[in-house]
Motif scaffolding. Sequence first.
Motif, PDB file in Angstrom:
ATOM      1  N   VAL A  19       0.838  -1.210   0.000  1.00 44.23           N
ATOM      2  CA  VAL A  19       0.000   0.000   0.000  1.00 44.23           C
ATOM      3  C   VAL A  19       0.871   1.258   0.000  1.00 44.23           C
ATOM      4  N   ASN A  20       2.003   1.232   0.697  1.00 39.78           N
ATOM      5  CA  ASN A  20       2.912   2.381   0.628  1.00 39.78           C
ATOM      6  C   ASN A  20       3.448   2.571  -0.784  1.00 39.78           C
ATOM      7  N   GLN A  21       3.764   1.482  -1.479  1.00 39.15           N
ATOM      8  CA  GLN A  21       4.187   1.591  -2.881  1.00 39.15           C
ATOM      9  C   GLN A  21       3.078   2.209  -3.722  1.00 39.15           C
ATOM     10  N   ALA A  22       1.834   1.798  -3.462  1.00 37.76           N
ATOM     11  CA  ALA A  22       0.697   2.347  -4.202  1.00 37.76           C
ATOM     12  C   ALA A  22       0.527   3.833  -3.903  1.00 37.76           C
ATOM     13  N   MET A  23       0.727   4.219  -2.642  1.00 32.61           N
ATOM     14  CA  MET A  23       0.550   5.617  -2.242  1.00 32.61           C
ATOM     15  C   MET A  23       1.653   6.504  -2.820  1.00 32.61           C
ATOM     16  N   THR A  27       1.736   9.293 -10.135  1.00 33.76           N
ATOM     17  CA  THR A  27       1.384  10.664  -9.791  1.00 33.76           C
ATOM     18  C   THR A  27      -0.111  10.866  -9.904  1.00 33.76           C
ATOM     19  N   ASP A  28      -0.706  11.271  -8.816  1.00 33.33           N
ATOM     20  CA  ASP A  28      -2.123  11.618  -8.771  1.00 33.33           C
ATOM     21  C   ASP A  28      -2.226  13.082  -9.207  1.00 33.33           C
ATOM     22  N   TYR A  51      -6.664   7.433  -4.993  1.00 30.97           N
ATOM     23  CA  TYR A  51      -5.633   7.006  -5.937  1.00 30.97           C
ATOM     24  C   TYR A  51      -4.893   5.789  -5.375  1.00 30.97           C
ATOM     25  N   THR A  52      -4.567   5.840  -4.080  1.00 29.64           N
ATOM     26  CA  THR A  52      -3.855   4.751  -3.418  1.00 29.64           C
ATOM     27  C   THR A  52      -4.675   3.466  -3.456  1.00 29.64           C
ATOM     28  N   LEU A 108      -2.716   7.161   4.325  1.00 28.80           N
ATOM     29  CA  LEU A 108      -2.578   5.725   4.542  1.00 28.80           C
ATOM     30  C   LEU A 108      -3.736   5.175   5.368  1.00 28.80           C
ATOM     31  N   ASN A 109      -4.101   5.871   6.449  1.00 30.74           N
ATOM     32  CA  ASN A 109      -5.210   5.403   7.293  1.00 30.74           C
ATOM     33  C   ASN A 109      -6.541   5.426   6.551  1.00 30.74           C
ATOM     34  N   GLU A 110      -6.781   6.464   5.759  1.00 25.21           N
ATOM     35  CA  GLU A 110      -8.019   6.526   4.976  1.00 25.21           C
ATOM     36  C   GLU A 110      -8.056   5.412   3.938  1.00 25.21           C
ATOM     37  N   ALA A 111      -6.939   5.216   3.241  1.00 28.58           N
ATOM     38  CA  ALA A 111      -6.868   4.154   2.237  1.00 28.58           C
ATOM     39  C   ALA A 111      -7.007   2.786   2.889  1.00 28.58           C
ATOM     40  N   LYS A 112      -6.355   2.602   4.043  1.00 26.11           N
ATOM     41  CA  LYS A 112      -6.407   1.318   4.749  1.00 26.11           C
ATOM     42  C   LYS A 112      -7.836   0.945   5.098  1.00 26.11           C
ATOM     43  N   GLU A 113      -8.596   1.895   5.594  1.00 25.38           N
ATOM     44  CA  GLU A 113      -9.994   1.630   5.960  1.00 25.38           C
ATOM     45  C   GLU A 113     -10.794   1.161   4.748  1.00 25.38           C
ATOM     46  N   SER A 114     -10.638   1.855   3.629  1.00 25.86           N
ATOM     47  CA  SER A 114     -11.361   1.480   2.401  1.00 25.86           C
ATOM     48  C   SER A 114     -10.901   0.132   1.874  1.00 25.86           C
ATOM     49  N   ILE A 115      -9.600  -0.078   1.859  1.00 28.24           N
ATOM     50  CA  ILE A 115      -9.051  -1.344   1.354  1.00 28.24           C
ATOM     51  C   ILE A 115      -9.521  -2.512   2.214  1.00 28.24           C
ATOM     52  N   ASN A 116      -9.467  -2.371   3.528  1.00 23.88           N
ATOM     53  CA  ASN A 116      -9.914  -3.456   4.409  1.00 23.88           C
ATOM     54  C   ASN A 116     -11.382  -3.789   4.192  1.00 23.88           C
ATOM     55  N   THR A 117     -12.202  -2.776   4.024  1.00 29.15           N
ATOM     56  CA  THR A 117     -13.627  -3.001   3.764  1.00 29.15           C
ATOM     57  C   THR A 117     -13.810  -3.791   2.469  1.00 29.15           C
ATOM     58  N   LEU A 118     -13.119  -3.386   1.424  1.00 34.01           N
ATOM     59  CA  LEU A 118     -13.227  -4.075   0.132  1.00 34.01           C
ATOM     60  C   LEU A 118     -12.703  -5.511   0.221  1.00 34.01           C
ATOM     61  N   LEU A 119     -11.549  -5.691   0.853  1.00 26.94           N
ATOM     62  CA  LEU A 119     -10.969  -7.033   0.948  1.00 26.94           C
ATOM     63  C   LEU A 119     -11.874  -7.975   1.732  1.00 26.94           C
TER      64      LEU A 119
END
Length: 172
Positions: A19-23, A27-28, A51-52, A108-119
């Motif tokens: 996820v850090n690589q994605a973030m 370029t967004d 974007y992440t 990272l925290n915002e993306a993590k929340e969304s990613i965890n929900t999707l996964l």
Amino acid sequence: MNTASEKQVRLLIDMNSIVNQAMLGGTDHENGIVLTHPETGKDVKINSALYTVDRFLERYKQALEHFDIAPVDVVAVWDGKGGKAYRQMFLPQYKAGRDKLPEQHEVLNEAKESINTLLRFLGTTVVQQDACEADDTLAYLAKHLSSTSNIIYTGDGELTVLVSGETHVWRQ
């Protein structure tokens, strides 16, 4: 797909690394920002959480296709709360100078929340063990999920020490 005579393949994802690589990769152009790190003076590009998430999902889909597995065959492993602090008790300089900007933590925290929900919706197991970094948890899982062929998906080259007859590392 795996035949009955083959061992089940389990993909273990080093989420902080991927996820850090994605973030930080790409370029967004719409919502990304560039800030100057106060300690190093270097510009730090920070892409948005959306974007992440999008870039992570591209990598996730690519991994599923590459290994011909379903989301239920994946374990997504995050650093636990306080994991770095535990190692710093023994090695005070552990990860010194690698502190993120507050804005990076927010994304990272915002993306993590969304990613965890999707996964979780897709059936992927999401793991975070307090006081452990993801690599410690990945090592434990690789050792104890011996009925499967484990593939660790990471950007961290140090995890190659886990390679064995049943465990492989896939880096991108």
